[in-house]
Scaffold this active site. Structure first.
Site, PDB file in Angstrom:
ATOM      1  N   GLY A  51      -6.195  -7.752   3.700  1.00 47.50           N
ATOM      2  CA  GLY A  51      -5.848  -8.957   3.518  1.00 47.50           C
ATOM      3  C   GLY A  51      -4.726  -9.206   2.534  1.00 47.50           C
ATOM      4  O   GLY A  51      -3.990 -10.265   2.452  1.00 47.50           O
ATOM      5  N   CYS A  52      -4.100  -7.992   2.384  1.00 46.42           N
ATOM      6  CA  CYS A  52      -2.918  -7.693   1.707  1.00 46.42           C
ATOM      7  C   CYS A  52      -1.521  -7.919   2.492  1.00 46.42           C
ATOM      8  O   CYS A  52      -1.771  -6.639   3.353  1.00 46.42           O
ATOM      9  CB  CYS A  52      -2.737  -6.924   0.604  1.00 46.42           C
ATOM     10  SG  CYS A  52      -3.733  -7.529  -1.064  1.00 46.42           S
TER      11      CYS A  52
END
Length: 141
Positions: A51-52
């Site tokens: 998710g980064c």
């Protein structure tokens, strides 16, 4: 050792010393440089926070019933963000990390000054650190 709340108050106080966000970004970069770095052996796919946008590796170990985090990132701002979370939560009991309020992130104005992708990454970092704490809490019970 200071409580999570005390450390979060220190972080808030430090950020309020700066007049503008350019100074705060510079401070975050400095925090990233002082981050306890993850051992190279842990820079693996399973340690990357999903998710980064940038690569962020986090390792957690249980020492004396406290979670110790080490981390790194390939982006300087992101490294500063994870450094803030590691500073606030590393060396704390799993139950305290699980119960920790993340309101200090809003108080320093971090979320509102991040791009949407970095803000999503911040949420992913918080979730992952708390998931490590949940796993270690289960081991302790």
């Amino acid at each position: 050792m200071a409580s999570i709340q005390e450390i979060q108050e220190e972080i808030i106080d430090e950020f309020t010393m700066f007049d503008d966000w350019m100074q705060r970004y510079e401070y975050m970069i400095d925090l990233g440089k002082s981050l306890p770095l993850i051992d190279e052996q842990y820079k693996t796919e399973d340690k990357i926070i999903k998710g980064c946008q940038s690569k962020v590796w986090v390792n957690a170990e249980l020492e004396d019933e406290k979670v110790v985090f080490t981390a790194d990132s390939d982006a300087i701002i992101t490294k500063g963000i994870i450094a803030i979370l590691v500073r606030a939560w590393s060396g704390q009991k799993p139950a305290d990390i699980i119960a920790a309020d993340t309101g200090f992130i809003d108080e320093i104005g971090l979320k509102e000054h991040l791009s949407p992708t970095r803000a999503n990454g911040l949420v992913s970092m918080i979730k992952q650190l708390k998931m490590y704490a949940v796993a270690y809490q289960a081991q302790l019970n």
